[in-house]
Design a protein around this motif. Structure first.
Motif, PDB file in Angstrom:
ATOM      1  N   GLY A  87     -11.794  44.413 134.440  1.00 17.43           N
ATOM      2  CA  GLY A  87     -12.320  44.038 136.137  1.00 17.43           C
ATOM      3  C   GLY A  87     -11.676  44.723 137.088  1.00 17.43           C
ATOM      4  N   ASP A  88     -12.308  44.725 138.118  1.00 18.36           N
ATOM      5  CA  ASP A  88     -11.616  45.691 139.419  1.00 18.36           C
ATOM      6  C   ASP A  88     -10.134  45.022 139.717  1.00 18.36           C
ATOM      7  N   ALA A  89      -9.976  43.631 139.692  1.00 22.66           N
ATOM      8  CA  ALA A  89      -8.722  43.110 140.071  1.00 22.66           C
ATOM      9  C   ALA A  89      -7.841  43.476 139.136  1.00 22.66           C
ATOM     10  N   ASP A  90      -8.291  43.518 137.951  1.00 20.00           N
ATOM     11  CA  ASP A  90      -7.407  43.981 136.974  1.00 20.00           C
ATOM     12  C   ASP A  90      -6.704  45.543 136.925  1.00 20.00           C
ATOM     13  N   GLN A  91      -7.978  46.349 137.218  1.00 19.03           N
ATOM     14  CA  GLN A  91      -7.295  47.569 137.672  1.00 19.03           C
ATOM     15  C   GLN A  91      -6.244  47.891 138.897  1.00 19.03           C
ATOM     16  N   VAL A  92      -6.736  46.844 139.877  1.00 17.43           N
ATOM     17  CA  VAL A  92      -5.784  46.789 140.906  1.00 17.43           C
ATOM     18  C   VAL A  92      -4.234  46.623 140.434  1.00 17.43           C
ATOM     19  N   ARG A  93      -4.260  45.577 139.748  1.00 18.01           N
ATOM     20  CA  ARG A  93      -2.940  45.077 139.134  1.00 18.01           C
ATOM     21  C   ARG A  93      -2.223  46.315 138.557  1.00 18.01           C
ATOM     22  N   VAL A  94      -3.030  46.756 137.601  1.00 13.17           N
ATOM     23  CA  VAL A  94      -2.403  48.107 136.873  1.00 13.17           C
ATOM     24  C   VAL A  94      -1.740  49.026 137.793  1.00 13.17           C
ATOM     25  N   ALA A  95      -2.750  49.659 138.763  1.00 13.25           N
ATOM     26  CA  ALA A  95      -2.497  50.784 139.570  1.00 13.25           C
ATOM     27  C   ALA A  95      -1.191  50.103 140.375  1.00 13.25           C
ATOM     28  N   GLU A  96      -1.360  48.996 141.053  1.00 13.39           N
ATOM     29  CA  GLU A  96      -0.201  48.618 141.714  1.00 13.39           C
ATOM     30  C   GLU A  96       1.436  48.649 140.801  1.00 13.39           C
ATOM     31  N   ALA A  97       1.343  48.083 139.696  1.00 17.24           N
ATOM     32  CA  ALA A  97       2.327  47.935 138.780  1.00 17.24           C
ATOM     33  C   ALA A  97       2.907  49.297 138.373  1.00 17.24           C
ATOM     34  N   LEU A  98       1.636  50.357 138.334  1.00 21.08           N
ATOM     35  CA  LEU A  98       2.468  51.772 137.987  1.00 21.08           C
ATOM     36  C   LEU A  98       3.077  52.366 139.162  1.00 21.08           C
ATOM     37  N   ARG A  99       2.457  51.918 140.368  1.00 26.15           N
ATOM     38  CA  ARG A  99       3.006  52.820 141.485  1.00 26.15           C
ATOM     39  C   ARG A  99       4.516  51.828 141.440  1.00 26.15           C
ATOM     40  N   ARG A 100       4.847  50.724 141.546  1.00 25.90           N
ATOM     41  CA  ARG A 100       6.206  50.296 141.529  1.00 25.90           C
ATOM     42  C   ARG A 100       7.154  50.853 140.528  1.00 25.90           C
ATOM     43  N   ALA A 101       6.515  51.000 139.410  1.00 26.22           N
ATOM     44  CA  ALA A 101       7.243  51.363 138.240  1.00 26.22           C
ATOM     45  C   ALA A 101       7.882  52.944 138.515  1.00 26.22           C
ATOM     46  N   LEU A 102       6.699  53.496 139.096  1.00 27.67           N
ATOM     47  CA  LEU A 102       7.156  55.077 139.577  1.00 27.67           C
ATOM     48  C   LEU A 102       8.050  55.379 140.830  1.00 27.67           C
ATOM     49  N   GLY A 103       8.450  54.138 141.326  1.00 31.51           N
ATOM     50  CA  GLY A 103       9.341  54.305 142.401  1.00 31.51           C
ATOM     51  C   GLY A 103       8.713  53.974 143.829  1.00 31.51           C
ATOM     52  N   GLY A 104       7.715  53.149 143.733  1.00 27.13           N
ATOM     53  CA  GLY A 104       6.789  52.944 144.922  1.00 27.13           C
ATOM     54  C   GLY A 104       6.166  53.832 145.631  1.00 27.13           C
ATOM     55  N   ALA A 105       5.738  54.892 144.837  1.00 26.66           N
ATOM     56  CA  ALA A 105       4.971  56.010 145.308  1.00 26.66           C
ATOM     57  C   ALA A 105       3.784  55.537 145.805  1.00 26.66           C
TER      58      ALA A 105
END
Length: 159
Positions: free
Chosen positions: A141-159
Motif C-alpha cells: 500500500g501507499d502508506a507502507d511505501q511512505v513508511r519505507v521511504a521515511e525509514a530509508l531517509r532516516r537510515a541514510l542520515g536524514g537525507a
C-alpha cells in the motif's frame, strides 16, 4: 561412443521441465500478467517519487527501448554511506524487510575452479556491497511505501 556419452555429466544439474499441473497453473497466471506488471510499475513509480533527491542513492533505471517490469525494486546505496548490513538491520528494527542483491557469480563456490587467483569483478562487487531490494509485493500500500521511504531517509542520515 557418442550414444554412451548421452547421460554422462560433469557436474550437478537440474531437470527444470514443468509437470502438467505446473504448466496449467502458469497458463492461468499468464491471464493476469498485464495487471500484475501494471501494479508493479505503479509501485516503482511511487518509490521513484518518494525517494527522489536522496543524495547518492541510485534508483532503478529504464532504457528507452525497454519497459522494466520491476519484478523487484532494487536501489544502490550511496558510496560512503552506512554499510549494507547495518542498513538492513536498521530497517529490520523498523519492521521493514529488505534483501541484499544476489551474490555475484564470481563469488559463488561453484565458480572457484573457473577463476584465476586475483580475478576482480569491481562492478559485480560494488553491486553486492551497495545493492538493496525494497519491499515491492503486489499488495504493497501507499502508506507502507511512505513508511519505507521515511525509514530509508532516516537510515541514510536524514537525507
Amino acid at each position: 561412443g557418442r550414444a554412451a556419452q548421452r547421460f554422462f555429466h560433469e557436474d550437478f544439474g537440474y531437470n527444470s521441465r514443468l509437470t502438467n499441473l505446473q504448466a496449467a497453473l502458469g497458463v492461468a497466471q499468464l491471464e493476469h500478467l498485464d495487471a500484475a506488471v501494471a501494479r508493479k510499475r505503479a509501485i516503482a513509480r511511487r518509490y521513484h517519487e518518494l525517494l527522489a533527491g536522496i543524495p547518492g542513492l541510485a534508483l532503478p533505471a529504464e532504457a528507452d527501448w525497454a519497459s522494466n517490469v520491476y519484478w523487484v525494486y532494487g536501489i544502490l546505496l550511496p558510496e560512503g554511506g552506512p554499510g549494507l548490513d547495518a542498513l538492513i538491520a536498521q530497517l529490520d528494527v523498523a519492521g521493514i524487510e529488505t534483501r541484499p542483491f544476489f551474490t555475484g557469480m564470481h563469488a559463488q563456490p561453484l565458480m572457484r575452479p573457473y577463476l584465476a587467483a586475483g580475478d576482480r569483478f569491481p562492478v559485480s562487487e560494488a553491486l553486492g556491497q551497495r545493492g538493496l531490494y525494497l519491499p515491492s509485493y503486489m499488495h504493497l500500500g501507499d502508506a507502507d511505501q511512505v513508511r519505507v521511504a521515511e525509514a530509508l531517509r532516516r537510515a541514510l542520515g536524514g537525507a
